[in-house]
Design an enzyme around this catalytic site. Structure first.
Site, PDB file in Angstrom:
ATOM      1  CB  SER A 131      27.374   1.667 -14.175  1.00 32.14           C
ATOM      2  OG  SER A 131      25.986   1.575 -14.362  1.00 32.14           O
ATOM      3  CG  HIS A 171      24.651  -6.272 -18.689  1.00 30.77           C
ATOM      4  ND1 HIS A 171      23.633  -5.527 -18.123  1.00 30.77           N
ATOM      5  CD2 HIS A 171      25.746  -5.988 -17.948  1.00 30.77           C
ATOM      6  CE1 HIS A 171      24.109  -4.835 -17.096  1.00 30.77           C
ATOM      7  NE2 HIS A 171      25.384  -5.095 -16.962  1.00 30.77           N
TER       8      HIS A 171
END
Length: 681
Positions: A515, A399
């Protein structure tokens, strides 16, 4: 991640910005990407065949009328919110989590911060941002946050996205499927590298802007102002700076802080099977993708190689604490393994052949793709494609290098290409070549201390992964169609279900996270959307009451929750949340050696950032499902999806800290309460 948040409010905001912002050239496209050793090219593994199609139809996934990076220079810069608004939003979010007494303390601390050190930090942050117009104020600190964390990437950062099972007879064979996805992936890579990939654009009204007319107009607008031309169509180009680290990229462990290494000149692929590593060229010396039958032969050679698993596979090191892994890597290099490591690091990406059969069991599939056999994974690659023995497939990605825009663009394009332009079929014959002349199995020299470190890493890995519990909810109680009929946001209803489930289970509201992409801005990353609000708290208390109010009152509370969630989503998408602003100021205070402001040492700040309910949705119908582990030991990792007439949750937790089955049971109750309340005439 959700791009529906770029609505009319964002459009009006952009219109105002267009009147005041001057377009300036940026110095470079990827200023925050750290590279190391990018000039070291993997040696040619063998001479490549010379007679095959180099036509554009084979080499490229498509040929966009608009150059890939056409909009990048003119993207709007990520705005820094006003300190006053940041403090107000922070306090409103805290009010849902704190007692009245706790809130008074935090309110005083925030007011002092606003007029004292916070004001100084906000001014310094704006000045720093003004001096770095080539990027965003959050990009550098966000890279640092990921790369400085010393915890293992597996379970803590790497998520997975599962492909749908292949329905065409014979195409689900692991070799056939891997070859087709590999070819489509390389076609995508070449299309991207040669500037022919369609730019990623969010279309507010696709019928009017996702058209040839739009493309024919904007391609002639100079790149320095091209985004403004797109805005006139109510089309919003997204930042593509992260695409540069999608291929030939890896995270390198270093003491204290890792780096990202990228070598776009490398021409080879990495494969893993039984803990063994294999490489072979996928691109020839002229930059052309090798023919399908040649690739098919090499993939088949790896898949059928009978070499047993090594007694000690270095693969497990990528699951370790980052400092531990860094020290082991230094020892590996000292033992003469640098060339082999470089071939792993610079490969286009990684394909893993696993001997597991998931049999479409969702929990077994989840475990296989989120972590699986740590001796047959390399978690540091930008992404790995994992293929089970029964042909199930998923993408597991590291990520630090980027967020969902690049991954989803790749995923969607590859799914479409494989579906409509598969190059290998169940009856396809391999090329008449000796694959052993092209495929190289990597060998490693291991010292006794490295073997001991591998044994210890395996024990740690098995302890960590065996602690994770997975639960699944698949319900037809309602879906998007029901939500739209009753004029509420589907995402808001999913989030309200999580809040209600937790309140039913524990009788309180806790820090929660969703998110939201800020990729409509140059070098935007994400902003936090805080789903736990005063409005959700009011509903959850009412729903959990022994004597709940009438359904009309519950319905009104639900509608208010949806409105507030929609506003929070719009604010986050426009870079107007409070989390990234506070985070950037805290990192700036650390960098300047300042005394840490009381806001950051307040227990309430720790509490709101100890995320109990961490959530992420799956915005593509091409994804079967996905998942990730909780971000704290006493938390839940909630992957969710809402379709037209169904909703689903894949929940991870660590017993005995959390009761996953109990949460799922409460979530079912919560969605029934929501359904029944909205169904009231």
């Amino acid at each position: 991640m959700s791009f529906h948040c770029l609505g009319d409010l964002f459009y009006l905001y952009l219109k105002r910005r267009m009147l005041t912002i001057k377009c300036r050239n940026i110095n470079r496209l990827l200023p925050q990407v750290h590279t190391s050793g990018c000039s070291l090219v993997a040696r040619s593994l063998s001479a490549s065949p010379s007679c095959y199609s180099t036509s554009d139809e084979y080499q490229y996934i498509h040929k966009s009328k608009v150059p890939t990076m056409h909009f990048q220079k003119s993207l709007l810069r990520l705005p820094i919110p006003d300190l006053e608004k940041t403090c107000s939003r922070y306090l409103r979010s805290q009010k849902a989590l704190l007692s009245d007494e706790e809130f008074k303390v935090t309110e005083n601390i925030v007011n002092q911060f606003k007029t004292g050190s916070g004001s100084d930090l906000a001014a310094m942050l704006k000045l720093q941002d003004k001096e770095n117009k080539h990027t965003s104020y959050i990009s550098g600190p966000w890279f640092d946050m990921y790369l400085s964390d010393r915890v293992p990437v597996v379970l803590n950062y790497n998520p997975f996205l599962a492909f749908w099972p292949e329905e065409r007879p014979g195409y689900g064979d692991p070799v056939v499927r891997a070859t087709n996805i590999l070819i489509s992936s390389m076609r995508f890579m070449k299309t991207l590298r040669d500037g022919m990939l369609e730019p990623v654009v969010y279309h507010l009204n696709a019928a009017k802007s996702d058209t040839d007319t739009f493309r024919n107009v904007v391609k002639w607008i100079p790149s320095a102002i091209s985004s403004y031309g797109a805005y006139a169509f109510k089309a919003f180009p997204l930042d593509m700076s992260q695409f540069g680290n999608l291929f030939n990229s890896t995270r390198i462990p270093m003491i204290g802080k890792d780096i990202l290494k990228c070598d776009p000149t490398a021409r080879h692929m990495l494969f893993m099977k039984n803990g063994n590593f294999y490489v072979f060229d996928i691109i020839d010396k002229d930059g052309n993708l090798l023919p399908p039958d040649h690739i098919h032969t090499c993939v088949s050679y790896v898949a059928n190689d009978p070499t047993p698993a090594p007694e000690h596979s270095i693969a497990i090191f990528s699951s370790e604490n980052r400092d531990t892994w860094a020290r082991c890597r230094d020892e590996l290099i000292a033992a003469g393994n640098e060339e082999a490591l470089n071939l792993i690091d610079t490969a286009a990406f990684n394909i893993v052949f696993d001997d597991v059969r998931t049999e479409l069991d969702p929990i077994k599939t989840y475990r296989t793709f989120l972590y699986g056999n740590g001796k047959n994974r390399w978690f540091d690659k930008s992404f790995s494609l994992i293929f089970t023995a029964d042909g199930q497939t998923a993408l597991n990605f590291e990520h630090a290098w980027g967020d969902g825009v690049a991954v989803m663009s790749y995923f969607n394009e590859v799914v479409k290409d494989v579906k409509h332009k598969a190059r290998i079929h169940p009856d396809s014959k391999p090329a008449n070549i000796d694959a052993s002349q092209y495929v190289r199995k990597l060998e490693f020299n291991l010292t006794p201390s490295l073997k001991g470190a591998i044994d210890k890493a395996i024990q740690t890995y098995e302890t960590n992964t065996s602690a994770l519990h997975v639960d699944v909810l698949d319900s037809d109680i309602f879906g998007k169609s029901f939500c739209k009929k009753h004029k509420v946001s589907p995402d808001a209803m999913m989030q309200l279900g999580f809040q209600t489930a937790y309140y039913l289970q524990h009788g309180q509201t806790v820090a929660s996270y969703e998110s939201c992409s800020t990729s409509a801005f140059k070098h935007g990353r994400t902003e936090t959307l805080r789903p736990a609000t005063l409005e959700t708290l009011a509903f959850t208390k009412a729903a959990a009451s022994p004597q709940p109010p009438c359904r009309t009152e519950l319905k009104n509370l639900i509608i208010e929750c949806s409105k507030v969630h929609g506003n929070l989503t719009k604010e986050a998408a426009m870079g107007q949340g409070f989390d990234r602003h506070l985070f950037a100021m805290r990192k700036l205070a650390e960098a300047k050696g300042m005394k840490m402001p009381d806001l950051y040492t307040d227990p309430a700040y720790s509490k709101i950032n100890h995320i109990i309910i961490s959530t992420s949705t799956l915005p593509s119908t091409d994804i079967n499902f996905g998942g990730f582990a909780p971000v704290v030991r006493d938390g839940f990792g909630v992957g969710y999806q809402i379709q037209d007439n169904r909703l689903g949750i894949v929940l991870s937790s660590y017993p005995p800290h959390r009761d996953g089955p109990g949460f799922i049971e409460c979530a079912e109750k919560a969605y029934k309460i929501i359904h029944d309340a909205l169904s009231k005439p």
